[in-house]
Design a protein around this motif. Structure first.
Motif, PDB file in Angstrom:
ATOM      1  N   ASN A  34      33.004-103.701  61.960  1.00 25.36           N
ATOM      2  CA  ASN A  34      33.891-104.997  62.333  1.00 25.36           C
ATOM      3  C   ASN A  34      33.128-106.306  61.783  1.00 25.36           C
ATOM      4  OD1 ASN A  34      31.422-104.297  64.114  1.00 25.36           O
ATOM      5  ND2 ASN A  34      32.857-105.217  66.078  1.00 25.36           N
ATOM      6  N   LEU A  78      35.167-114.902  72.628  1.00 23.80           N
ATOM      7  CA  LEU A  78      35.305-113.454  72.121  1.00 23.80           C
ATOM      8  C   LEU A  78      36.560-112.763  72.797  1.00 23.80           C
ATOM      9  CD1 LEU A  78      31.501-112.439  72.252  1.00 23.80           C
ATOM     10  CD2 LEU A  78      33.037-112.320  70.145  1.00 23.80           C
ATOM     11  N   PRO A  79      36.735-113.107  74.094  1.00 26.18           N
ATOM     12  CA  PRO A  79      38.441-112.537  74.743  1.00 26.18           C
ATOM     13  C   PRO A  79      39.334-113.238  73.909  1.00 26.18           C
ATOM     14  CG  PRO A  79      36.787-112.806  76.441  1.00 26.18           C
ATOM     15  CD  PRO A  79      36.079-113.418  75.139  1.00 26.18           C
ATOM     16  N   CYS A 128      39.584-114.556  70.860  1.00 20.00           N
ATOM     17  CA  CYS A 128      39.939-113.943  69.399  1.00 20.00           C
ATOM     18  C   CYS A 128      40.550-112.708  69.741  1.00 20.00           C
ATOM     19  CB  CYS A 128      38.678-113.887  68.947  1.00 20.00           C
ATOM     20  SG  CYS A 128      37.946-115.563  68.275  1.00 20.00           S
ATOM     21  N   GLN A 129      40.081-111.766  70.381  1.00 17.97           N
ATOM     22  CA  GLN A 129      40.640-110.505  70.702  1.00 17.97           C
ATOM     23  C   GLN A 129      42.020-110.596  71.027  1.00 17.97           C
ATOM     24  OE1 GLN A 129      39.581-106.880  73.473  1.00 17.97           O
ATOM     25  NE2 GLN A 129      37.698-107.720  72.844  1.00 17.97           N
ATOM     26  N   GLU A 130      42.453-111.464  71.972  1.00 14.17           N
ATOM     27  CA  GLU A 130      43.870-111.532  72.355  1.00 14.17           C
ATOM     28  C   GLU A 130      44.661-111.990  71.248  1.00 14.17           C
ATOM     29  OE1 GLU A 130      44.522-114.378  75.503  1.00 14.17           O
ATOM     30  OE2 GLU A 130      46.580-114.483  75.292  1.00 14.17           O
ATOM     31  N   GLU A 146      36.266-104.506  69.454  1.00 13.66           N
ATOM     32  CA  GLU A 146      37.385-104.754  69.393  1.00 13.66           C
ATOM     33  C   GLU A 146      37.454-106.216  68.796  1.00 13.66           C
ATOM     34  OE1 GLU A 146      39.561-102.826  70.016  1.00 13.66           O
ATOM     35  OE2 GLU A 146      38.354-101.430  70.994  1.00 13.66           O
ATOM     36  N   ASN A 147      36.227-106.869  68.522  1.00 15.15           N
ATOM     37  CA  ASN A 147      36.738-108.019  67.647  1.00 15.15           C
ATOM     38  C   ASN A 147      35.755-108.001  66.243  1.00 15.15           C
ATOM     39  OD1 ASN A 147      35.832-109.299  70.784  1.00 15.15           O
ATOM     40  ND2 ASN A 147      36.755-110.936  69.503  1.00 15.15           N
ATOM     41  N   ARG A 148      36.681-108.669  65.391  1.00 20.09           N
ATOM     42  CA  ARG A 148      36.318-108.636  64.252  1.00 20.09           C
ATOM     43  C   ARG A 148      35.405-109.952  63.830  1.00 20.09           C
ATOM     44  NH1 ARG A 148      41.146-107.676  63.993  1.00 20.09           N
ATOM     45  NH2 ARG A 148      41.999-109.786  62.903  1.00 20.09           N
ATOM     46  N   ASP A 159      43.874-111.707  68.219  1.00 20.84           N
ATOM     47  CA  ASP A 159      43.732-110.601  67.113  1.00 20.84           C
ATOM     48  C   ASP A 159      43.115-111.572  65.966  1.00 20.84           C
ATOM     49  OD1 ASP A 159      43.537-108.513  65.802  1.00 20.84           O
ATOM     50  OD2 ASP A 159      45.634-108.091  65.385  1.00 20.84           O
ATOM     51  N   PHE A 203      31.171-105.803  71.126  1.00 24.89           N
ATOM     52  CA  PHE A 203      32.345-106.287  71.098  1.00 24.89           C
ATOM     53  C   PHE A 203      33.108-105.593  70.033  1.00 24.89           C
ATOM     54  CE2 PHE A 203      30.093-109.318  73.643  1.00 24.89           C
ATOM     55  CZ  PHE A 203      31.071-109.557  74.568  1.00 24.89           C
TER      56      PHE A 203
END
Ligand code: FIX
Ligand code: ZN
Length: 434
Positions: A335, A262-263, A265-267, A310-312, A269, A308
């Motif tokens: 999201n 998850l981090p 994917c967030q990084e 911030e994640n899609r 984007d 999460f």
């Protein structure tokens, strides 16, 4: 008739503006737009030409598709062991005989083969496959791919790329030509499904991970994901999960998801795709055809979307019973993007039900379908069928809307179809495949 008039405000009144569509014009307008809008096929098992032999195409691959293998053993006495010991052409001959000659090919998967044969003007009820084999043997793979995508009305296909697959890994290491028609995706099944298997492979590649996903495992897994992100430039990362999937949980999978995937994917984007509800290998004798379905607890999706933000997430669920709650969760969390009618759901009767439910609950804020094609030419029949199922459904929604008092124009239909089959995905992935 008691009270409510169902007359459309435009059918008889003089004030209809020129470009407003009448009831009886809606379905053909929808068909028109659907057939002239190229789709982005956002989940397939197809490969770009530079991934060479991984890409399957041609008649023997079409006939030995695992959907048809699953049907073979219901209509033939051949055992899976004897069938799988045969060379590919003999397997295809056995299926042709059992499902196309000795029986009428009325199932979705068999009709698909017929439609592909017809699309290339090949015999659909011949005694054997010789003519089809001769035709495919003379095709140049590069021009054939372009032609098939054109015939299917597909502008880009999204691949499924496994960085730990022994055949695929070296191809990426040696470098793959960028091909805008084929978008990569990092598939994480090996890592997230059964960590006891791949961890020592990762260790042998120089990543300091261990069997418990402890110590330096998490930062090292993130390093692995970053290396492969740089190498592949994927449009998303993906994993398929069993019906028993829970989140959060205390297993290595839960920890790796939370602290590494998850981090990452967030990084980068990019979205994370979950395909939930597959019960792998309930009958291992059938190999790829041996997987089944189970109803999942979608609280896992709820927890992911809430915790999460911030994640899609792109989410497809395999069980028919999970479809309605997936729509409800999509109304709670923006999201979350529901997508596709996956695998055993990709039959007109079920696609119709699910898509209607999604339109009623979500408008056009979902992705109706992906092909899941494993063999190139399958995109021809799968997308044709999707368009055919979709047209009356969309037309009916516009009919209801017109009756409620809102005129519908062709430009509305164009905007909606583009959103459903292209831009919901493009915006979610920050890519433009036009
Ligand atoms: O996990 C997946 O991506 C599934 O789609 C496949 O594994 C499955 O075998 C399939 O081909 C379904 O259409
Ligand atoms: Zn798939």
């Amino acid at each position: 008739m008691d009270g409510i008039s169902v007359k459309t405000p435009y059918s008889e009144n003089q004030c209809r503006h020129q470009d407003v569509l009448l009831d009886h014009e809606l379905e053909s307008a929808v068909e028109d737009v659907l057939s002239s809008t190229p789709v982005v096929d956002m989940h397939t098992h197809l490969f770009s030409p530079s991934l060479g032999k991984l890409g399957l195409w041609g008649i023997d691959e079409l006939i030995t598709y695992h959907y048809l293998e699953g049907e073979l053993f219901r209509s033939s006495d051949i055992t899976p062991e004897r069938y799988f010991a045969l060379p590919k052409q003999d397997r295809a001959d056995a299926i042709w005989r059992a499902l196309f000659l000795e029986n009428t090919p009325v199932s979705e998967a068999t009709r698909g083969v017929v439609a592909v044969l017809k699309a290339f003007n090949l015999p659909t009820d011949g005694p054997d496959l010789s003519e089809a084999r001769a035709f495919f043997a003379t095709q140049n793979v590069h021009t054939h791919i372009r032609q098939v995508l054109r015939m299917a009305g597909v502008s880009a296909v999204v691949m499924t790329n496994d960085p730990l697959d022994r055949d695929e890994f070296p191809l990426w290491i040696n470098g793959i030509d960028n091909d805008t028609n084929f978008q990569p995706v990092i598939r994480l099944d090996r890592i997230l499904r059964e960590w006891s298997e791949p961890w020592d492979l990762l260790a042998s590649l120089g990543y300091a991970v261990d069997a418990q996903a402890s110590g330096r495992s998490i930062p090292e897994l993130r390093r692995f994901l970053a290396d492969w992100y740089k190498r592949m430039r994927p449009v998303y990362m993906a994993v398929s999960l069993p019906d028993s999937f829970q989140f959060p949980d205390d297993t290595p999978r839960g920890k790796m998801l939370r602290e590494a995937v998850l981090p990452a994917c967030q990084e980068f984007d990019i979205p994370l795709s979950f395909m939930i509800g597959v019960r792998r290998q309930v009958n291992p004798r059938l190999r790829l055809a041996g997987d089944a379905v189970g109803k999942a607890d979608l609280r896992a999706v709820e927890n992911l979307c809430r915790d999460f933000p911030e994640n899609r997430f792109l989410v497809s669920v395999l069980s028919r019973e999970n479809q309605h709650e997936l729509c409800v969760y999509a109304r709670k969390f923006n999201n979350l993007m529901p997508f596709g009618c996956w695998w055993f759901l990709n039959n007109p009767s079920i696609v119709e039900e699910i898509t209607r439910e999604r339109i009623e609950l979500l408008g056009t804020s979902f992705i109706p379908q992906h092909s899941d094609a494993r063999v190139l030419e399958q995109v021809i029949y799968k997308w044709r069928n999707t368009r055919a199922t979709m047209a009356p459904l969309l037309a009916q929604s516009y009919r209801l809307l017109t009756r409620d008092g809102r005129p519908v124009r062709k430009s509305d239909i164009q905007r909606d179809v583009k959103r459903l089959f292209r831009s919901n995905f493009e915006q979610w992935t920050n890519h433009n495949h036009s």
